[in-house]
Design an enzyme around this catalytic site. Structure first.
Site, PDB file in Angstrom:
ATOM      1  CG  ASP A  49      -2.064  -0.942   1.071  1.00 22.01           C
ATOM      2  OD1 ASP A  49      -2.060  -1.693   0.086  1.00 22.01           O
ATOM      3  OD2 ASP A  49      -2.954  -0.932   1.950  1.00 22.01           O
ATOM      4  CB  SER A  97     -13.997   6.201  -3.792  1.00 24.12           C
ATOM      5  OG  SER A  97     -12.870   5.897  -3.054  1.00 24.12           O
ATOM      6  CG  LEU A  98     -14.841   7.320   1.909  1.00 26.09           C
ATOM      7  CD1 LEU A  98     -14.397   6.509   3.112  1.00 26.09           C
ATOM      8  CD2 LEU A  98     -15.784   8.442   2.345  1.00 26.09           C
ATOM      9  CE  LYS A 131     -10.912   4.351   3.336  1.00 21.40           C
ATOM     10  NZ  LYS A 131     -10.369   3.148   2.757  1.00 21.40           N
ATOM     11  NE  ARG A 152     -15.226   1.004  -5.110  1.00 17.61           N
ATOM     12  CZ  ARG A 152     -14.377   1.616  -4.324  1.00 17.61           C
ATOM     13  NH1 ARG A 152     -14.811   2.564  -3.523  1.00 17.61           N
ATOM     14  NH2 ARG A 152     -13.116   1.289  -4.325  1.00 17.61           N
ATOM     15  CE  LYS A 308     -19.219   7.244   6.406  1.00 16.49           C
ATOM     16  NZ  LYS A 308     -19.883   5.940   6.493  1.00 16.49           N
ATOM     17  CE  LYS A 332      -5.417   5.439   2.647  1.00 17.75           C
ATOM     18  NZ  LYS A 332      -5.963   4.229   2.038  1.00 17.75           N
ATOM     19  CB  CYS A 426      18.679 -28.847  20.182  1.00 17.24           C
ATOM     20  SG  CYS A 426      18.614 -27.394  21.243  1.00 17.24           S
ATOM     21  CB  CYS A 442      15.701 -28.934  23.078  1.00 18.07           C
ATOM     22  SG  CYS A 442      17.134 -29.869  23.615  1.00 18.07           S
TER      23      CYS A 442
END
Ligand code: IVH
Length: 699
Positions: A49, A97-98, A131, A152, A308, A332, A426, A442
């Protein structure tokens, strides 16, 4: 993202190499097309992202500077960057969308734009909700039955994915009442569902989903999988369907979600982050911060917080742009997932002999810190996820939790990469491994780590058993005479002689062991080797509780009363103490002291009461040879607290004279801040003043 935000956002996010020519712009545009197709579609992720956002902002910035040259097919101005697979079902009204902001300033700027559009300050307050990081869908209910689920798509047309009906928690096939309504919201995998989904997929020979969001998009669209994966729905909006009124006129956004929840559909209000109505943006920002802080504990990934206007009349008054409503904004949050390369896996052996794998990663910055290591669970999990060395992996880190590896990005696997090798012996003692359970151990169990633990317990600042060195300890462990620290106190002269090869040394050690029984609780506790409790922390725990009984009785909440133990550490400490019950019982039976003596100098009236003392340099004079922990003990004994760096909260800096005669950086800082600076001699004198009052107390 509006054009006006591009510059601001570029300055707050790390930059992606910005195009400096038309050719570079086109190349960046192509990468953006490819990446956004996988971001919104069901393909594999090619950019994480953060990288995606940077690239998008770089392209936007170039377009702002060169408006005449913007490619006609640039995805930056379209809903979902024009990449989501478009279907043939027309949406009841555009599914938008936002717009995004990245910080408090951005939220204030949005507030100003709302006020400008309304021509006055909004009066109906704001809602604040998480969100959810998934995929948007519209769910159509007719007469109380879920008849259609639509993605969408491009915002005006979406794909019919009704085959997922019955597969989504929170989106029931039937409602409590026979209502007709379209509910809009986000479908996502919770973390738990994501892990279950990947286990199912790899068992079917399918590649693991690289992250929950990609998995959701793919699962919504997949019609012919031989398995079904559960997902979860959170509603964030309602629209009228077939002209049938669902909400009374004048309902607020909050009212709408209450009505949806009453009908039986889960809403964002039901998530732990909830839906809060606040009067103004200052309160909204406080709630944004609160939701951000609880991010690590939420069962589902969130990538922001949505603010909002609550009042539907005010919403209607300011309306929509081409891509998003003007009455809502997404604040965000920093990306908590990034991609990096799995370079190696190292294995550590815990106190009980459990082999714990840790991923060594190419350094990657996640949410302000550089991540180089992440936890992996166990060998079975490594195999289930089919991790290979050299794999690009998705790594998740939110809040303070230790980063974890989510999945390998299989299509980026280098040719010839080999599966992560599992240990054959081990890693600590080289002995056999017990692989009977998912968590490998172990075969020696606790004995594997035992010699190191016994040597630690015998150390000068713990039980201070002079003469119990490495060879002696090795012989005692080897013979089976010592299986835990408590066994030291039941050793007979015969056994000690056998281990040391000398009755004289055995007698000396027996004397030492007898003396060790009287050590204060803080040292006895420290000798147990509870992870995360070194010398200072053991002192704090012992002083706080006073007796071993009280320590054992403490639950995680009680443990947090000890300074420096937070909600993450407390349960881990409590759990270890409980696991050590047999050893503690044996110590008690052997007559080892289990109380902490009252500390007169630490009690009110100690010369350093309420003071934070920082020490720098090599101590001289009466304090010569005092290391950090001795100095800390001295400070605490005199009622003070040891600090590590000089700050405005520091009361005294004990600074040893430097070899070159120049003041140290700490001394310079102390002078700047007006912090008292003392020589070791003066400090020794100050502390001694207090200890004179207590007979027998020495420096
Ligand atoms: S409101 C017309 N609220 O985020 C208003 N969206 O990046 C549209 N999302 O398209 C959306 N949680 O798919 C809203 N609490 C929430 C949300 C939310 C997740 C998604 C939604 C939207 C995307 C924008």
């Amino acid at each position: 993202m509006t054009t006006s935000h591009a510059d601001e956002a570029l300055s707050t996010l790390p930059t992606f190499p910005a195009p400096s020519s038309r050719a570079e712009y086109e190349a960046a545009l192509k990468r953006l097309h490819d990446a956004s197709r996988s971001y919104y579609g069901d393909g594999d992720s090619v950019l994480d992202d953060t990288a995606y956002d940077r690239l998008r902002l770089a392209v936007l910035a170039w377009e702002e500077a060169n408006p005449a040259e913007v490619a006609p097919d640039s995805p930056t101005g379209l809903v979902a960057d024009g990449a989501a697979p478009v279907g043939d079902v027309e949406h009841t009204s555009r599914l938008l969308s936002l717009d995004n902001v990245f910080d408090a300033e951005g939220l204030v700027a949005w507030g100003a734009s709302v006020q400008r559009r309304l021509g006055r300050a909004p009066a109906g307050g704001f809602t604040v909700e998480p969100k959810i990081d998934g995929a948007a869908v519209a769910a159509r209910y007719r007469e109380g039955r879920l008849v259609q689920v639509i993605t969408r798509g491009d915002g005006s047309h979406g794909e019919d994915v009704s085959h997922v009906i019955g597969q989504i928690d929170g989106l029931p096939e039937r409602l409590a009442e026979a209502v007709t309504v379209e509910v809009r919201g986000e479908v996502a995998f919770t973390q738990e569902q994501f892990e279950a989904a990947n286990a199912v997929r790899t068992a079917h020979g399918a590649p693991a989903f690289v992250n929950p969001r990609n998995g959701t998009a793919g699962t919504l669209r997949a019609k012919d999988r031989p398995y079904r994966l559960r997902m979860t729905f959170w509603a964030y909006g309602v629209v009228e369907l077939d002209g049938v009124a669902f909400l009374p006129a004048g309902s607020t956004h909050h009212d709408a979600l209450v009505a949806v929840a009453a009908a039986g559909v889960q809403t964002t209000a039901a998530s732990a982050a909830g839906l809060l109505v606040v009067p103004g943006l200052a309160e909204a920002q406080a709630r944004v911060d609160a939701i951000a802080a609880m991010r690590a504990e939420l069962p589902v990934g969130i990538d922001g917080v949505v603010v909002k206007l609550n009042d539907s009349a005010e919403q209607a008054e300011i309306g929509f742009g081409s891509r998003f409503p003007y009455w809502a904004i997404a604040v965000k949050l920093p990306a908590v997932e990034r991609q990096t390369v799995l370079q190696d896996v190292v294995w550590e052996v815990g106190r009980t002999g459990v082999l714990a794998p840790t991923a060594i990663l190419a350094p990657v910055e996640i949410d302000g810190s550089t991540v180089t290591r992440a936890t992996l669970h166990n060998p079975a999990d490594i195999r289930r996820r089919d991790l290979h060395l050299g794999d690009t992996v998705t790594v998740y880190k939110a809040g303070d939790i230790i980063p974890r590896v989510q999945a390998a990005v299989v299509h980026l696997r280098p040719a010839g990469a080999t599966p992560v090798p599992l240990p054959e012996a081990c890693p600590r003692c080289g002995g056999e491994i017990n692989t009977a359970q998912e968590r490998w151990r172990c075969a020696q169990g606790t004995s594997c780590a035992l010699p190191a633990l016994i040597e630690y317990a015998a150390g000068r600042e713990m039980l201070d058993i002079d003469g119990l060195g490495k060879t002696y300890v090795a012989a005692l462990v080897e013979s089976g005479d010592v299986r835990d620290v408590a066994d030291l106190f039941t050793l007979t002269i015969d056994r000690l002689t056998a281990a040391s090869g000398s009755s004289k040394r055995a007698a000396k050690l027996a004397e030492q062991l007898e003396a060790a029984k009287a050590r204060p609780l803080s040292r006895v506790f420290c000798a147990l080797g509870v992870l995360g409790t070194g010398r200072s922390m053991s002192r704090r725990i012992a002083r706080h509780f006073g007796t071993m009984d009280a320590i054992r009785e403490a639950d995680a909440l009680g443990m947090q009363d000890v300074e420096g133990i937070g909600p993450e550490k407390a349960p881990v400490v409590v759990e270890q103490i409980a696991a050590l019950a047999p050893v503690i019982d044996k110590l008690i039976a052997a007559g080892v002291n289990m109380t902490e003596p009252a500390d007169p100098a630490g009690a009110p009236g100690g010369p350093l009461e309420g003071k934070v003392v920082v020490v720098t340099g090599k101590m001289t004079g009466p304090l010569e040879g005092f290391g950090r922990s001795e100095m800390n003990a001295l400070i605490e004994k005199a009622g003070g607290r040891a600090g590590s760096g000089v700050s405005a909260r520091t009361s005294i800096l004990v600074a040893a004279p430097s070899a070159n005669g120049k003041p140290s950086s700490k001394a310079v800082k102390a002078a700047e801040l007006g912090v008292e600076v003392m020589t070791p001699d003066a400090f020794a004198e100050l502390v001694a003043e207090g200890s004179h009052r207590e007979a027998g107390a020495t420096l």
